[in-house]
Design an enzyme around this catalytic site. Structure first.
Site, PDB file in Angstrom:
ATOM      1  N   TYR A 190      -6.455  -9.252   3.958  1.00  0.00           N
ATOM      2  CA  TYR A 190      -7.324  -8.079   3.938  1.00  0.00           C
ATOM      3  C   TYR A 190      -8.081  -7.982   2.608  1.00  0.00           C
ATOM      4  O   TYR A 190      -9.253  -7.647   2.563  1.00  0.00           O
ATOM      5  CB  TYR A 190      -6.522  -6.802   4.182  1.00  0.00           C
ATOM      6  CG  TYR A 190      -7.384  -5.572   4.084  1.00  0.00           C
ATOM      7  CD1 TYR A 190      -8.308  -5.275   5.080  1.00  0.00           C
ATOM      8  CD2 TYR A 190      -7.320  -4.734   2.972  1.00  0.00           C
ATOM      9  CE1 TYR A 190      -9.128  -4.171   4.989  1.00  0.00           C
ATOM     10  CE2 TYR A 190      -8.138  -3.624   2.874  1.00  0.00           C
ATOM     11  CZ  TYR A 190      -9.040  -3.344   3.880  1.00  0.00           C
ATOM     12  OH  TYR A 190      -9.869  -2.259   3.771  1.00  0.00           O
ATOM     13  N   LYS A 191      -7.380  -8.314   1.532  1.00  0.00           N
ATOM     14  CA  LYS A 191      -8.023  -8.278   0.214  1.00  0.00           C
ATOM     15  C   LYS A 191      -8.975  -9.466   0.028  1.00  0.00           C
ATOM     16  O   LYS A 191      -9.710  -9.521  -0.961  1.00  0.00           O
ATOM     17  CB  LYS A 191      -6.966  -8.279  -0.888  1.00  0.00           C
ATOM     18  CG  LYS A 191      -6.206  -6.951  -1.014  1.00  0.00           C
ATOM     19  CD  LYS A 191      -5.188  -7.004  -2.163  1.00  0.00           C
ATOM     20  CE  LYS A 191      -4.411  -5.686  -2.302  1.00  0.00           C
ATOM     21  NZ  LYS A 191      -5.234  -4.553  -2.771  1.00  0.00           N
ATOM     22  N   ASN A 238      -6.387   1.493  -7.195  1.00  0.00           N
ATOM     23  CA  ASN A 238      -6.269   0.471  -6.165  1.00  0.00           C
ATOM     24  C   ASN A 238      -6.809  -0.824  -6.761  1.00  0.00           C
ATOM     25  O   ASN A 238      -7.564  -0.792  -7.727  1.00  0.00           O
ATOM     26  CB  ASN A 238      -7.088   0.891  -4.936  1.00  0.00           C
ATOM     27  CG  ASN A 238      -6.788   0.033  -3.729  1.00  0.00           C
ATOM     28  OD1 ASN A 238      -5.815  -0.706  -3.695  1.00  0.00           O
ATOM     29  ND2 ASN A 238      -7.655   0.128  -2.728  1.00  0.00           N
ATOM     30  N   TYR A 242       0.839  -1.188   0.000  1.00  0.00           N
ATOM     31  CA  TYR A 242       0.000   0.000   0.000  1.00  0.00           C
ATOM     32  C   TYR A 242       0.878   1.244   0.000  1.00  0.00           C
ATOM     33  O   TYR A 242       1.899   1.301   0.673  1.00  0.00           O
ATOM     34  CB  TYR A 242      -0.929   0.020   1.214  1.00  0.00           C
ATOM     35  CG  TYR A 242      -2.092  -0.914   1.052  1.00  0.00           C
ATOM     36  CD1 TYR A 242      -3.066  -0.649   0.100  1.00  0.00           C
ATOM     37  CD2 TYR A 242      -2.199  -2.064   1.811  1.00  0.00           C
ATOM     38  CE1 TYR A 242      -4.134  -1.511  -0.071  1.00  0.00           C
ATOM     39  CE2 TYR A 242      -3.262  -2.936   1.649  1.00  0.00           C
ATOM     40  CZ  TYR A 242      -4.228  -2.653   0.711  1.00  0.00           C
ATOM     41  OH  TYR A 242      -5.288  -3.508   0.532  1.00  0.00           O
ATOM     42  N   ARG A 293      -5.785   7.940  -8.305  1.00  0.00           N
ATOM     43  CA  ARG A 293      -5.032   6.833  -7.727  1.00  0.00           C
ATOM     44  C   ARG A 293      -5.759   5.550  -8.102  1.00  0.00           C
ATOM     45  O   ARG A 293      -6.984   5.509  -8.128  1.00  0.00           O
ATOM     46  CB  ARG A 293      -5.009   6.980  -6.202  1.00  0.00           C
ATOM     47  CG  ARG A 293      -4.567   5.760  -5.448  1.00  0.00           C
ATOM     48  CD  ARG A 293      -4.652   5.970  -3.942  1.00  0.00           C
ATOM     49  NE  ARG A 293      -4.125   4.811  -3.245  1.00  0.00           N
ATOM     50  CZ  ARG A 293      -4.874   3.836  -2.728  1.00  0.00           C
ATOM     51  NH1 ARG A 293      -6.176   3.910  -2.803  1.00  0.00           N
ATOM     52  NH2 ARG A 293      -4.319   2.804  -2.140  1.00  0.00           N
ATOM     53  N   GLU A 313     -10.045  -0.166  -8.739  1.00  0.00           N
ATOM     54  CA  GLU A 313     -10.774   1.043  -8.352  1.00  0.00           C
ATOM     55  C   GLU A 313      -9.938   2.244  -8.773  1.00  0.00           C
ATOM     56  O   GLU A 313      -8.841   2.438  -8.273  1.00  0.00           O
ATOM     57  CB  GLU A 313     -10.994   1.070  -6.843  1.00  0.00           C
ATOM     58  CG  GLU A 313     -11.899  -0.039  -6.340  1.00  0.00           C
ATOM     59  CD  GLU A 313     -12.168   0.073  -4.846  1.00  0.00           C
ATOM     60  OE1 GLU A 313     -11.519   0.915  -4.188  1.00  0.00           O
ATOM     61  OE2 GLU A 313     -13.017  -0.676  -4.356  1.00  0.00           O
ATOM     62  N   HIS A 371      -9.907   3.426   8.349  1.00  0.00           N
ATOM     63  CA  HIS A 371      -8.826   2.587   7.835  1.00  0.00           C
ATOM     64  C   HIS A 371      -8.185   1.694   8.890  1.00  0.00           C
ATOM     65  O   HIS A 371      -7.213   1.000   8.602  1.00  0.00           O
ATOM     66  CB  HIS A 371      -7.763   3.475   7.173  1.00  0.00           C
ATOM     67  CG  HIS A 371      -8.258   4.134   5.930  1.00  0.00           C
ATOM     68  ND1 HIS A 371      -8.631   5.458   5.871  1.00  0.00           N
ATOM     69  CD2 HIS A 371      -8.499   3.636   4.684  1.00  0.00           C
ATOM     70  CE1 HIS A 371      -9.060   5.747   4.657  1.00  0.00           C
ATOM     71  NE2 HIS A 371      -8.999   4.668   3.915  1.00  0.00           N
TER      72      HIS A 371
END
Lengths: 165, 333
Positions: B309-310, B216, B25, B214, B258, B184
């Site tokens: 997390y993903k 993601n 990240y 950005r 995204e 977050h």
């Protein structure tokens, strides 16, 4: 001395409540929610520390977090609010204080103990009161699904998140 | 419910710099808009990209909102920012698509036309009675993006309004009202690594004259073009990936990208975080061997906490192996 007490509570870590309570307030509202010994002991300690720093203190005992709203309504600029109590009631008090416009630096909390928590079900938009912690499974009071409680909390809703696992 | 069927491969904002074999990240922002060619096509010409299936996608948004109106959340103090973002996005679209969308106006009175959706609306800024619904829903159902609005208070950003129909396993109803750090907290390493505070600093320093973007990525929680993978609907889709794994059908895993645009609104100073979700199945990615190889490398190397997390930790190595096998297979298959 420029502050009393420090907090490593999750809401302090993310900037919702103060990491430490400064001494620049005009008046300190010390609020015990419930009468658990660990709750009142903390408030008594705050009162002693503030007295020795010659600060104006008002002590309150409330049955639940929602009662904080009336105290805020009657307060003026320069107020500092320090709340001790069970986690679910302190979370409720934080949400009420936030909605009333209290800033993070004006609000200091101490979670003296944990009993029930309020859990948000995103599948049916219902809150369930349960004796549980993160990673426990509870039954949703709305949709009856088994929900896994997550560690994520909302200071706006005063709830833990949960979902089907 | 409407389903979007066209793969976004040709307009996919490929998120990995050439040569990168790892992912962490980061605050990977760049100025927008800027057309960026890729191995499959290109992306990024406009801040609002109508996408390949604009009308069906707007229909899908309406269907999701009709089923669950709670996907729009507006705290009371955010109504002015909702007007602000509506007018801002109308100007963007009128500039980008003058053939089909026009904004005319004087003072507070405007005339908006979106001929693709048969919308012809006169309105007065700030007068809710001049729109068929709140301004965030009105504009949110004319752009493919999910629209998130943030305000600044007490040196922090607060997520106080949004229209979100394509969330990746999160709940707008739960997250509304939180501050940036609170939102977050579940992302591994994000706050402790200083990324949350850097991202927040970046957003707080945005000015009204420059837009940033950005990209993601993750794998979609559903192995089909199905878009509503919100936490709200998790009971409906949670069995899909386990079934996909059982079948070994990794070609239908969707790379989900995204594309986020970061904007400071001119009237209220509120911040916009727009998210346009692009999806393409791995069976399509495999047709671009350089992409397949890079994605396989990155997915394989991903630290376990980020992969968890993903939501891809349990099958990412299988997916990577599948990608490598496919992309090295003869092109005739």
């Amino acid at each position: 001395m420029t502050s009393i007490d420090d907090s490593d509570d999750a809401t302090a870590q993310v900037g919702i409540t103060a990491a430490s309570m400064d001494l620049s307030g005009r008046q300190y509202l010390l609020i015990a929610i419930g009468d658990a010994p660990s709750t009142t002991a903390k408030v008594d300690k705050w009162a002693r520390d503030l007295a020795s720093a010659h600060r104006a203190v008002a002590l309150y005992s409330l049955p639940d977090g929602a009662g904080v709203e009336d105290l805020i309504d009657a307060s003026t600029v320069g107020v500092r609010i320090m709340i001790s109590g069970a986690e679910s009631e302190v979370m409720r008090a934080i949400a009420v204080a936030r909605a009333a416009g209290i800033l993070p630096c004006e609000l200091f909390i101490h979670i003296s103990h944990v009993d029930v928590i309020n859990v948000f079900c995103p599948h049916c938009d219902t809150a369930t009161r349960a004796l549980a912690r993160p990673d426990h499974t509870i039954e949703c009071s709305g949709c009856a699904r088994d929900l896994l409680v997550r560690p994520h909390t909302s200071s706006h809703r005063a709830m833990y998140l949960a979902s089907v696992a | 419910m409407t389903e979007l069927l066209t793969s976004d491969l040709t307009c996919l904002p490929w998120p990995f710099p050439a040569g990168d074999e790892t992912f962490r990240y980061a605050v990977n922002v760049e100025p927008a808009p800027r057309y960026t060619p890729t191995l499959a096509g290109g992306w990024g010409r406009h801040v609002v990209d109508l996408g390949l299936e604009y009308v069906p996608m707007m229909q899908l948004k309406r269907e999701i909102l009709a089923k669950d109106p709670g996907r729009v959340q507006i705290l009371p103090h955010m109504i002015p920012a909702c007007w602000d973002v509506m007018l801002y996005l109308m100007r963007q679209m009128a500039d980008s698509y003058p053939e089909t969308m026009q904004l005319a106006g004087q003072g507070n009175r405007y005339h908006w036309r979106n001929t693709l959706l048969d919308i012809d609306q006169h309105f007065e800024m700030g007068d809710l009675a001049t729109l068929p619904e709140d301004p965030l829903t009105f504009i949110g159902c004319q752009v493919p993006d999910d629209i998130l609005l943030l305000t600044e208070r007490h040196d922090q950003l607060w997520f106080d309004a949004a229209i979100v129909t394509f969330a990746a396993d999160w709940s707008i109803k739960f997250d509304v009202g939180m501050n940036f750090n609170e939102i977050h907290r579940p992302v591994p390493g994000l706050t402790s690594g200083g990324i949350t505070s850097r991202a927040q600093q970046f957003m707080r320093h945005l000015t009204t004259d420059r837009i940033f973007r950005r990209a993601n990525w993750t794998f979609s929680a559903v192995g089909s073009p199905h878009r509503d993978t919100s936490l709200e609907t998790r009971p409906e889709w949670e069995d899909d990936i386990p079934n996909l794994i059982a079948d070994g059908d990794y070609g239908r895993v969707q790379l989900r990208i995204e594309l986020e645009h970061l904007i400071r609104l001119p009237l209220t100073g509120a911040l916009v975080f727009n998210i346009h979700t692009y999806m393409a199945p791995l069976s399509d990615i495999a047709t671009i061997p350089a992409w397949a190889e890079q994605l396989a490398d990155i997915v394989t190397e991903l630290p376990a906490d980020i992969a968890a997390y993903k939501g891809i930790d349990s099958y990412r190595h299988h997916a990577a192996r599948w990608l490598r096998t496919q992309s090295s297979a003869p092109a005739s298959t």
